[in-house]
Design an enzyme around this catalytic site. Structure first.
Site, PDB file in Angstrom:
ATOM      1  N   CYS A 169     -10.273 -81.361  -3.032  1.00  0.00           N
ATOM      2  CA  CYS A 169      -9.348 -80.429  -2.910  1.00  0.00           C
ATOM      3  C   CYS A 169      -9.367 -79.457  -1.877  1.00  0.00           C
ATOM      4  CB  CYS A 169      -8.983 -80.005  -4.383  1.00  0.00           C
ATOM      5  SG  CYS A 169      -8.506 -81.187  -5.497  1.00  0.00           S
ATOM      6  N   HIS A 197      -5.251 -73.318  -4.604  1.00  0.00           N
ATOM      7  CA  HIS A 197      -4.923 -74.726  -4.864  1.00  0.00           C
ATOM      8  C   HIS A 197      -4.291 -75.043  -5.928  1.00  0.00           C
ATOM      9  CE1 HIS A 197      -5.745 -78.895  -5.330  1.00  0.00           C
ATOM     10  NE2 HIS A 197      -6.722 -78.541  -6.583  1.00  0.00           N
ATOM     11  N   ASN A 229      -1.158 -81.806  -8.963  1.00  0.00           N
ATOM     12  CA  ASN A 229      -2.305 -81.434  -7.825  1.00  0.00           C
ATOM     13  C   ASN A 229      -2.416 -82.544  -7.062  1.00  0.00           C
ATOM     14  OD1 ASN A 229      -4.773 -81.488  -6.741  1.00  0.00           O
ATOM     15  ND2 ASN A 229      -6.237 -81.147  -8.676  1.00  0.00           N
TER      16      ASN A 229
HETATM   17  N1  COA Z   1      -2.107 -85.538 -23.623  1.00  0.00           N
HETATM   18  C1  COA Z   1      -2.443 -84.894 -25.321  1.00  0.00           C
HETATM   19  N2  COA Z   1      -3.594 -84.480 -25.498  1.00  0.00           N
HETATM   20  C2  COA Z   1      -4.684 -84.756 -24.272  1.00  0.00           C
HETATM   21  C3  COA Z   1      -4.447 -85.109 -23.103  1.00  0.00           C
HETATM   22  C4  COA Z   1      -3.142 -85.272 -22.644  1.00  0.00           C
HETATM   23  N3  COA Z   1      -2.650 -85.711 -21.628  1.00  0.00           N
HETATM   24  N4  COA Z   1      -5.546 -84.966 -22.422  1.00  0.00           N
HETATM   25  C5  COA Z   1      -6.502 -84.649 -23.153  1.00  0.00           C
HETATM   26  N5  COA Z   1      -5.874 -84.439 -24.533  1.00  0.00           N
HETATM   27  C6  COA Z   1      -6.789 -84.030 -25.640  1.00  0.00           C
HETATM   28  C7  COA Z   1      -8.048 -84.404 -25.538  1.00  0.00           C
HETATM   29  O1  COA Z   1      -8.257 -85.530 -26.041  1.00  0.00           O
HETATM   30  C8  COA Z   1      -8.648 -83.237 -26.683  1.00  0.00           C
HETATM   31  O2  COA Z   1      -8.484 -83.752 -27.980  1.00  0.00           O
HETATM   32  P1  COA Z   1      -9.534 -83.591 -29.025  1.00  0.00           P
HETATM   33  O3  COA Z   1      -9.663 -82.206 -29.184  1.00  0.00           O
HETATM   34  O4  COA Z   1      -8.911 -84.299 -30.123  1.00  0.00           O
HETATM   35  O5  COA Z   1     -10.952 -84.265 -28.520  1.00  0.00           O
HETATM   36  C9  COA Z   1      -7.785 -82.090 -26.497  1.00  0.00           C
HETATM   37  O6  COA Z   1      -6.457 -82.444 -25.852  1.00  0.00           O
HETATM   38  C10 COA Z   1      -8.342 -80.950 -25.648  1.00  0.00           C
HETATM   39  O7  COA Z   1      -9.027 -81.548 -24.650  1.00  0.00           O
HETATM   40  P2  COA Z   1      -9.678 -80.724 -23.322  1.00  0.00           P
HETATM   41  O8  COA Z   1      -9.935 -81.670 -22.382  1.00  0.00           O
HETATM   42  O9  COA Z   1     -10.719 -79.695 -24.118  1.00  0.00           O
HETATM   43  O10 COA Z   1      -8.192 -79.823 -22.667  1.00  0.00           O
HETATM   44  P3  COA Z   1      -8.147 -78.615 -21.951  1.00  0.00           P
HETATM   45  O11 COA Z   1      -7.614 -77.425 -22.500  1.00  0.00           O
HETATM   46  O12 COA Z   1      -9.643 -78.509 -21.271  1.00  0.00           O
HETATM   47  O13 COA Z   1      -7.272 -79.177 -20.843  1.00  0.00           O
HETATM   48  C11 COA Z   1      -7.264 -80.353 -18.729  1.00  0.00           C
HETATM   49  C12 COA Z   1      -7.504 -80.339 -20.122  1.00  0.00           C
HETATM   50  C13 COA Z   1      -7.669 -81.516 -18.004  1.00  0.00           C
HETATM   51  C14 COA Z   1      -5.624 -80.149 -18.454  1.00  0.00           C
HETATM   52  C15 COA Z   1      -8.053 -78.882 -18.095  1.00  0.00           C
HETATM   53  O14 COA Z   1      -9.383 -79.098 -18.688  1.00  0.00           O
HETATM   54  C16 COA Z   1      -7.975 -78.948 -16.572  1.00  0.00           C
HETATM   55  O15 COA Z   1      -6.950 -78.850 -15.811  1.00  0.00           O
HETATM   56  N6  COA Z   1      -9.247 -79.085 -16.035  1.00  0.00           N
HETATM   57  C17 COA Z   1      -9.517 -78.739 -14.500  1.00  0.00           C
HETATM   58  C18 COA Z   1      -8.812 -79.786 -13.834  1.00  0.00           C
HETATM   59  C19 COA Z   1      -9.040 -79.471 -12.345  1.00  0.00           C
HETATM   60  O16 COA Z   1      -8.583 -78.557 -11.999  1.00  0.00           O
HETATM   61  N7  COA Z   1      -9.275 -80.726 -11.710  1.00  0.00           N
HETATM   62  C20 COA Z   1      -9.443 -80.709 -10.358  1.00  0.00           C
HETATM   63  C21 COA Z   1     -10.176 -79.672  -9.646  1.00  0.00           C
HETATM   64  S1  COA Z   1      -9.772 -79.840  -8.000  1.00  0.00           S
END
Ligand code: COA
Length: 332
Positions: free
Chosen positions: A113, A254, A284
């Site tokens: 990214c 970003h 993204n």
């Molecule tokens: N729909 C529903 N539930 C989902 C899901 C989806 N698409 N994806 C994950 N979950 C669930 C998980 O299974 C987890 O369930 P559990 O508590 O029963 O285990 C719960 O939601 C929380 O998951 P978590 O990963 O802790 O959520 P989060 O608040 O961190 O959000 C992201 C997940 C991916 C949206 C977030 O972590 C994120 O944006 N991370 C950075 C990504 C990023 O910037 N990447 C690129 C960098 S360039």
């Protein structure tokens, strides 16, 4: 000799993948995606539409808006982690051929990214050293080709698209790129990784069976580190150049997750008007995210000649980068 941000262009594929579409594919909901990421929809390239096709379209627009001929471009740098081919030829060579740029140095860089801002730093260095005059830099991704559409933790996040800019030599310091910070820490390599194909995992039945060709992400850990690093990086580039965040009309982070952008914007005391947001409609798009966002404010008339932009990005590697620069292009 200085380097200026001369023009911007972008291409967004027409097909839309909405949260409602994803609800039919994996166990997720529009409400969850919107609340956790701020994303409503993302654009997905067609089956026969590859990274270089989108990049070529964005590049043509950027060159035209710079008022240049193809012969004026003397370097092409493409930032992508979804190249047409792993690992040769470079997508930059294919883009050059598709738009008709002949016999010019062309190569790709891989910084996920952060790729576009990394490419910007390369263009600046080539121009300031006197080696090149007009550098075409591109951030282009067909990220849908890396995504496992049965993995709800990643498939909701990413989209496809391309952005391009021409960076040109100038002797006018007022229109020059002010500063760029770019850095990396490979000890976090496993936060965002596509395990295959590569020398670690050449193509094999195991790769196919275990889906090692798809992107894997430690989402929550990446999220926390992104907020911390992006904030620190921006504070540092502003302090180094004696500029306050209130004096930046366009903060262009970003576009990975609205919550990350909001946390960084708040830490910098930025107003809503200052912070550019496209994550809702594009998701993204990795290396394409920042140039697509710049193009959005350019085409909507929000970005005017001479106005200061602050770019801030973070991605796989881990890599991160920020840049402080005035927009030196002509208005539409
Ligand atoms: N729909 C529903 N539930 C989902 C899901 C989806 N698409 N994806 C994950 N979950 C669930 C998980 O299974 C987890 O369930 P559990 O508590 O029963 O285990 C719960 O939601 C929380 O998951 P978590 O990963 O802790 O959520 P989060 O608040 O961190 O959000 C992201 C997940 C991916 C949206 C977030 O972590 C994120 O944006 N991370 C950075 C990504 C990023 O910037 N990447 C690129 C960098 S360039």
């Amino acid at each position: 000799m200085y380097a200026k941000f001369h023009s911007i262009g972008a291409f967004v594929p027409s097909k839309i993948l909405s949260n409602e579409d994803l609800e039919k594919m994996v166990d997720t909901s529009d409400e969850w995606i919107l609340k956790r990421t701020g994303i409503k929809e993302r654009h997905i390239a067609g089956d026969n539409e590859v990274t270089s096709d989108m990049a070529a379209k964005a590049s043509k627009i950027a060159i035209e808006r710079a008022g240049l001929e193809l012969e004026d471009i003397d370097l092409v740098v493409c930032a992508t982690v979804t190249p047409d081919y792993f690992n040769m030829p470079a997508t930059a060579c294919i883009i050059s051929d598709k738009i008709g740029i002949k016999n010019v140095q062309a190569f790709d860089i891989s910084a996920a990214c952060s790729g576009f801002v990394y490419a910007l730093s390369i263009a600046k260095a080539f121009i300031e050293s006197g080696m090149k005059k007009h550098v075409l830099i591109i951030g282009a991704e067909k990220f849908s080709s890396l995504v496992d559409y049965t993995d709800r933790s990643t498939c909701i996040l990413f989209g496809d698209g391309a952005g391009a800019a021409v960076i040109s030599a100038t002797d006018n310091k007022d229109e020059a790129i002010v500063d760029i910070h770019a850095s990396a820490d490979g000890s976090y390599a496993d936060f965002l990784v596509t395990p295959a194909p590569g020398s670690v995992n050449p193509v094999s039945q195991k790769v196919i069976d275990e889906g090692l060709n798809f992107v894997q992400m430690k989402g929550n850990e990446t999220f926390k580190l992104a907020v911390k690093t992006l904030t620190k990086d921006v504070k540092s580039i502003l302090a180094k150049n004696g500029i306050e965040s209130k004096d930046i009309p366009h903060f262009i982070p970003h576009q990975a997750n609205y919550r990350i952008i909001k946390a960084v914007g708040d830490a910098l005391k930025m107003t809503e008007e200052q912070v550019v947001l496209t994550v809702e409609k594009y998701g993204n798009t990795s290396a394409a995210s920042i140039p697509m966002a710049i193009n959005d404010i350019y085409e909507s008339g929000r970005l005017k000649k001479g106005e200061m932009m602050l770019l801030d990005t973070f991605g796989g590697g881990l890599t991160w980068a920020s840049a402080l620069l005035p927009f030196a292009g002509e208005l539409l």
